[in-house]
Scaffold this active site. Structure first.
Site, PDB file in Angstrom:
ATOM      1  N   ILE A  83     -22.246  -0.452 -51.698  1.00 20.91           N
ATOM      2  CA  ILE A  83     -21.600   0.803 -52.087  1.00 20.91           C
ATOM      3  C   ILE A  83     -21.322   0.765 -53.589  1.00 20.91           C
ATOM      4  CG2 ILE A  83     -19.504   2.203 -51.740  1.00 20.91           C
ATOM      5  CD1 ILE A  83     -19.487   1.249 -48.833  1.00 20.91           C
ATOM      6  N   THR A  84     -21.229   1.925 -54.215  1.00 20.60           N
ATOM      7  CA  THR A  84     -21.230   2.046 -55.674  1.00 20.60           C
ATOM      8  C   THR A  84     -20.113   1.300 -56.391  1.00 20.60           C
ATOM      9  OG1 THR A  84     -22.373   4.166 -55.570  1.00 20.60           O
ATOM     10  CG2 THR A  84     -21.139   3.702 -57.580  1.00 20.60           C
TER      11      THR A  84
END
Length: 422
Positions: A83-84
């Protein structure tokens, strides 16, 4: 009346958009230490959501040229979850998400009794949420100026010191405008010129989410970023600076998910008196409020699960993902995790989703793997290497800039030893 409300809402949107803070922030009274003048430069570039195969898939000519002249990896392995925010902070600190505390883009801290959300500016710029020492803080503490173009956490005081030059996050600059601002930093007099620069592009991730990784729109976004890299390479060359090194990475990949037949969240979890759950769609974390119930709840969830997902106690989470209870230094993960098999996602009724997603294990879902390309005097030429973990980026940059690593990190020096000129 509806028309009036529509017009008012449109005006409100444009007013809010016009209020975006696009000004550069400069921390005053900082100069490079005398021994920094002779040190090299590193520009660390992240193209969010740029999958490992996009460079070849969409024939990114400038990046392919960069790979030919420098180093290219088969893939960069993101930290879990893919995830970012967790991965950008892993790239910049050399720590796994469970060790630095950003375990998701959205989570609740039971000690702070507060929510962290990437969209909340106050939280995103509050350094108390972030563990570890980011590379710009390490550099600044050792007398080397840094600059950041909207990297995750760069507007916060995480690590005790911000970059000398930075921007609050917004999406009003085009990739070319960002490149020009990086060049402006490199035009500064030596005393105040940053030797470490981070640069962030969100376009590929946005298109991948909205249209999917195989779409024309994603191809266009990849080409847009590739053009920006070509422009950056040319403009750096025109500057005449001899020791500039470019490191191009991404935080994760992207996969087209099954939006037609999403997984239902087990009904038991909607009992708010007993549970909190946090659904990232590709990962669902469960906090059991009564610890004595964890074992029985786990058994019930396991018994009633479908073949499309697994139920795992975090104390037994796979060791190679570094996301187990023993890794959870901030107590933010929860005791049970529901892990869908790609391309399945969990989706609450009435909630929206997107065509493209990330978050799955990079060891099980190859589409989660990211990209690594680097070139410059510090790197070997025409060098191809295998996959390596993204926490190893930290020691690569530290080695180039001759920074002493002062904290324990998860990143290892083996990749730096493979790719750097000694």
């Amino acid at each position: 009346m509806k028309k009036i409300f529509a017009i008012l809402n449109l005006l409100l949107f444009f007013w809010a958009f016009s209020q975006t803070d696009t000004a550069q922030v400069i921390v005053p009274n900082r100069e490079n230490a005398a021994d920094v003048f002779s040190k090299p430069y590193v520009i660390l570039i992240s193209a969010d959501g740029f999958r490992a195969d996009y460079m070849d898939k969409y024939q990114s000519q400038n990046l392919l040229k960069m790979a030919e002249s420098g180093v290219v990896a088969k893939a960069l392995i993101p930290s879990f979850p893919t995830i970012t925010f967790p991965n950008h902070w892993s790239l910049i600190t050399g720590l796994y998400p469970a060790h630095h505390g950003l375990i998701d883009n959205y989570f609740y801290d039971y000690q702070k009794k507060k929510i962290y959300a990437m969209s909340n500016k106050e939280a995103a710029e509050d350094g108390s949420w972030y563990g570890g020492t980011p590379l710009w803080s390490l550099a600044e503490k050792q007398g080397l100026l840094s600059a950041s173009m909207m990297w995750v956490g760069s507007a916060s005081d995480a690590g005790g010191i911000r970059p000398t030059y930075y921007y609050h996050y917004h999406e009003k600059f085009s990739p070319e405008e960002k490149v020009n601002k990086v060049i402006d930093w490199l035009h500064l007099p030596e005393k105040v010129r940053p030797h470490f620069i981070t640069l962030y592009f969100p376009e590929v991730d946005g298109s991948g989410h909205r249209f999917g990784p195989d779409s024309k729109e994603t191809e266009t976004a990849v080409r847009l970023v590739d053009d920006a890299i070509g422009s950056l390479v040319k403009k750096v060359k025109d500057l005449g600076l001899e020791d500039v090194n470019l490191v191009f990475v991404s935080d994760h990949g992207m996969i087209k998910v099954d939006t037609e037949r999403p997984l239902e969240i087990p009904k038991i979890l909607f009992n708010k008196e007993r549970f909190d759950f946090y659904n990232a769609q590709t990962l669902l974390r469960v906090v059991v409020k009564n610890p004595a119930e964890v074992k029985s709840v786990y058994k019930e969830l396991k018994k009633n699960r479908t073949a499309d997902y697994d139920v795992i106690l975090t104390k037994r989470f796979p060791r190679k993902l570094n996301f187990a209870q023993r890794n959870d230094r901030f107590g933010r993960i929860g005791q049970i995790v529901l892990v869908p098999n790609a391309p399945k996602i969990f989706l609450e009724k009435g909630k929206k989703t997107s065509h493209g997603k990330h978050g799955y294990s990079p060891y099980k879902v190859s589409e989660m793997k990211a990209v690594f390309v680097a070139s410059g005097p510090a790197f070997k030429s025409n060098k191809k290497i295998g996959e390596f973990k993204n926490v190893n980026i930290f020691p690569i940059v530290a080695e180039i800039l001759d920074l002493k690593i002062t904290d324990d990190i998860d990143g290892k020096t083996n990749t730096a030893n493979q790719i750097l000129v000694k």
